[in-house]
Design an enzyme around this catalytic site. Structure first.
Site, PDB file in Angstrom:
ATOM      1  CD  GLU A   5      43.889  55.143  64.295  1.00  0.00           C
ATOM      2  OE1 GLU A   5      44.069  54.108  64.933  1.00  0.00           O
ATOM      3  OE2 GLU A   5      44.806  55.772  63.742  1.00  0.00           O
ATOM      4  CG  LEU A  21      45.820  55.727  61.422  1.00  0.00           C
ATOM      5  CD1 LEU A  21      45.688  54.221  61.245  1.00  0.00           C
ATOM      6  CD2 LEU A  21      47.254  56.172  61.223  1.00  0.00           C
ATOM      7  CG  LEU A  47      42.718  76.564  54.319  1.00  0.00           C
ATOM      8  CD1 LEU A  47      43.671  77.764  54.296  1.00  0.00           C
ATOM      9  CD2 LEU A  47      41.372  77.005  54.912  1.00  0.00           C
ATOM     10  N   GLY A  80      35.284  71.962  48.203  1.00  0.00           N
ATOM     11  CA  GLY A  80      34.838  70.801  47.437  1.00  0.00           C
ATOM     12  C   GLY A  80      33.353  70.571  47.612  1.00  0.00           C
ATOM     13  CB  CYS A  93      36.432  60.447  61.123  1.00  0.00           C
ATOM     14  SG  CYS A  93      37.292  58.966  61.639  1.00  0.00           S
TER      15      CYS A  93
HETATM   16  C1  UDX Z   1      39.782  62.089  59.037  1.00  0.00           C
HETATM   17  C2  UDX Z   1      40.872  62.781  59.855  1.00  0.00           C
HETATM   18  O1  UDX Z   1      41.688  63.575  58.995  1.00  0.00           O
HETATM   19  C3  UDX Z   1      41.676  61.761  60.611  1.00  0.00           C
HETATM   20  O2  UDX Z   1      42.679  62.409  61.401  1.00  0.00           O
HETATM   21  C4  UDX Z   1      40.643  61.054  61.487  1.00  0.00           C
HETATM   22  O3  UDX Z   1      41.101  60.395  62.520  1.00  0.00           O
HETATM   23  C5  UDX Z   1      39.711  60.257  60.591  1.00  0.00           C
HETATM   24  O4  UDX Z   1      38.995  61.228  59.847  1.00  0.00           O
HETATM   25  P1  UDX Z   1      39.604  60.832  56.733  1.00  0.00           P
HETATM   26  O5  UDX Z   1      38.140  60.794  57.020  1.00  0.00           O
HETATM   27  O6  UDX Z   1      40.275  59.609  56.277  1.00  0.00           O
HETATM   28  O7  UDX Z   1      40.406  61.341  58.010  1.00  0.00           O
HETATM   29  O8  UDX Z   1      39.832  61.927  55.585  1.00  0.00           O
HETATM   30  P2  UDX Z   1      40.334  63.422  55.469  1.00  0.00           P
HETATM   31  O9  UDX Z   1      41.498  63.460  54.576  1.00  0.00           O
HETATM   32  O10 UDX Z   1      40.488  64.066  56.773  1.00  0.00           O
HETATM   33  O11 UDX Z   1      39.106  64.066  54.687  1.00  0.00           O
HETATM   34  C6  UDX Z   1      37.795  64.071  55.229  1.00  0.00           C
HETATM   35  C7  UDX Z   1      36.835  64.720  54.282  1.00  0.00           C
HETATM   36  O12 UDX Z   1      37.117  66.111  54.145  1.00  0.00           O
HETATM   37  C8  UDX Z   1      36.874  64.167  52.868  1.00  0.00           C
HETATM   38  O13 UDX Z   1      35.565  64.080  52.368  1.00  0.00           O
HETATM   39  C9  UDX Z   1      37.686  65.184  52.090  1.00  0.00           C
HETATM   40  O14 UDX Z   1      37.411  65.204  50.717  1.00  0.00           O
HETATM   41  C10 UDX Z   1      37.256  66.461  52.777  1.00  0.00           C
HETATM   42  N1  UDX Z   1      38.241  67.550  52.663  1.00  0.00           N
HETATM   43  C11 UDX Z   1      39.431  67.455  53.267  1.00  0.00           C
HETATM   44  C12 UDX Z   1      37.920  68.688  51.943  1.00  0.00           C
HETATM   45  O15 UDX Z   1      36.824  68.814  51.376  1.00  0.00           O
HETATM   46  N2  UDX Z   1      38.834  69.700  51.883  1.00  0.00           N
HETATM   47  C13 UDX Z   1      40.038  69.634  52.486  1.00  0.00           C
HETATM   48  O16 UDX Z   1      40.805  70.603  52.377  1.00  0.00           O
HETATM   49  C14 UDX Z   1      40.353  68.472  53.194  1.00  0.00           C
END
Ligand code: UDX
Length: 457
Positions: A172, A174, A272, A275, A282
């Protein structure tokens, strides 16, 4: 967006061209009606398959039948309701009957982290056992649940001993908050399959998504792709967070650094954004599980290990930034916390940076008022009375000595900073997502901390 999705789905119903000898639409059972199972089930139903979503939680199933979603996920409610009405989607607790009447069974139950950091696969094991007990002709059993590398092979053997089953690993990808659109336009669909018959069925099932890459591989490689992808993305985030920390002291602007890096195709501009550290269902779990598996095989994954360690430090760095603004002691200070979800557009607080930040603030004697558009209900389970939950953004910032923006919801990005200035006691703000208008904040006399953008404070 839904109009686009429906149009997309309608245009994609060309199942006639699907692989020979595979009847389509197919009868699909999805075991587990959580975030993964629900989006998958409703998405497959939208493609025309006949889908039954299962869960042991009777209340949840009852609500879903009424069209009430257990989670907040944009577009999901409409998708479920439309497919319920079209009678392509149903909900049930009768797992045995559903297994017997389906061609493809998806496993979409949770694999939480156990007490020792190991992946708890007991829910998956229990579903596999039930599937085995309901053998009645050929079926494909497909795991959406993220299981430790090597688990699939064992399940495949176990199922073969029970009946005519082929096991498939279909990880998965998503993202919460955009799961519905991700479902219909995935970057790729990865299918680990080791029988031609099952491969044809999976090809037909996902044919509406075939304009995007559908990548077939073996089971153990599919399992590894999931962990390696999430760990790589976690490394990317921790890397840019560390670069941001360096920018904090060198005077470089991490946003420009990220843009400049991302223009190189080999690096890419996504993920990139520095935060307060990554969270969610995940990345934290999968990076740990990836390490654990590697340890079992006596292999070092130093990059993944470093990403986890850097992420831990990053969350607490936000407290250091709060102290830069308020002084060493946070005792008795009023903190307005904007954002509790681990990211925007979800009500999920699992491994949210907000959890450790709240803990640290409470331990320091600060008084915390919080607001999140969707996630307060879930955070209340973890902190029922330790912080005050506010109905509106405005209520949360009244009398604040420091405002901390932790989640980049549009509501926060677009907030009226003049109103904010009028409500707070001290014009101090920590923008942990680098998403506010610094010219405006400066004009209003705010003192700002952010992540790696020292020139715009
Ligand atoms: C993730 C994966 O992207 C997805 O493919 C997987 O199968 C499930 O886990 P998700 O956990 O929903 O998805 O969120 P995602 O958008 O990937 O962000 C994860 C974390 O990274 C968040 O806390 C987000 O704030 C952080 N993040 C993401 C950053 O700090 N900086 C970024 O540039 C991107």
């Amino acid at each position: 967006m839904m109009k686009f999705l429906l149009l997309f789905a309608l245009l994609s119903y060309g199942f006639e061209g699907s692989s020979e000898n595979v009847s389509s639409p197919q009868r699909v059972a999805v075991v587990g009606s959580g975030y993964v199972g629900l989006v998958l089930g409703a998405g497959l139903a939208e493609m025309g398959h006949s889908v039954i979503c299962l869960d042991i939680d009777e209340k949840k199933i009852e609500s879903l039948r009424e069209g009430v979603m257990p989670i907040y996920e944009p577009g999901l409610h409409e998708l479920v309701v439309n497919n319920l009405r079209a009678k392509r989607l149903s909900f049930s607790t009768e797992i045995d009957a559903a297994i017997r009447s389906s061609d493809v069974i998806f496993i979409a139950v949770g694999t939480p982290t156990g007490a020792q950091g190991e992946t708890d696969t007991s829910y998956v094991e229990s579903v596999v056992k039930t599937i085995g007990q309901n053998a009645n002709g050929y079926k494909v059993v497909c795991s959406k649940s993220t299981v430790p590398i090597g688990t699939g092979k064992k399940i495949a053997t176990q199922l073969k001993d029970c009946g005519d089953f082929d096991y498939v690993s279909n990880p998965e990808f998503l993202r919460e908050g955009s799961a519905v659109s991700d479902f219909f336009t995935p970057s790729r669909t990865v299918i680990g399959v080791e029988s031609e018959r099952a491969k044809k069925i999976m090809e037909a099932l996902y044919e509406p998504l075939s304009s995007q890459p559908v990548f077939f591989t073996d089971i153990v490689s599919a399992e590894t792709i999931k962990y390696a992808s999430n760990s790589f993305l976690a490394v990317k985030i921790s890397f840019i967070n560390e670069v941001a920390n360096l920018c904090d002291v060198t005077g470089a602007d991490v946003r420009d650094v990220a843009i400049g890096m991302g223009l190189d195709d080999r690096i890419g501009s996504k993920f990139l954004n520095p935060g307060p550290g990554f969270g969610g269902s995940c990345f934290p779990k999968d990076t740990l599980a990836f390490l654990q598996t590697a340890k079992e095989f006596e292999v070092d994954l130093k990059m993944t290990e470093a990403a986890i360690a850097a992420n831990k430090t990053q969350k607490l760095r936000m407290i250091k930034k709060a102290r830069n603004l308020l002084g060493e002691s946070l005792e008795g200070q009023n903190i307005a916390l904007l954002g509790l979800a681990f990211k925007a557009n979800t009500d999920d607080v699992r491994y949210s940076p907000a959890i450790e930040i709240i803990r640290a603030l409470i331990e320091s004697g600060a008084s915390v008022k919080a607001y999140d558009p969707e996630a307060m209900k879930n955070m209340k389970i973890l902190f029922p009375s330790e912080i005050e939950y506010c109905k509106t953004l405005k209520e949360a910032v009244v009398g604040a000595d420091l405002t901390i923006l932790l989640t980049d919801w549009d509501e926060f990005r677009e907030m009226d900073l003049t109103v904010l200035r009028d409500q707070v006691r001290q014009p101090l703000i920590l923008d942990a997502r680098n998403c506010l208008d610094y010219d405006e904040l400066n004009r209003l006399g705010f003192v700002v901390e952010n992540v790696g953008r020292p020139n715009v404070r």
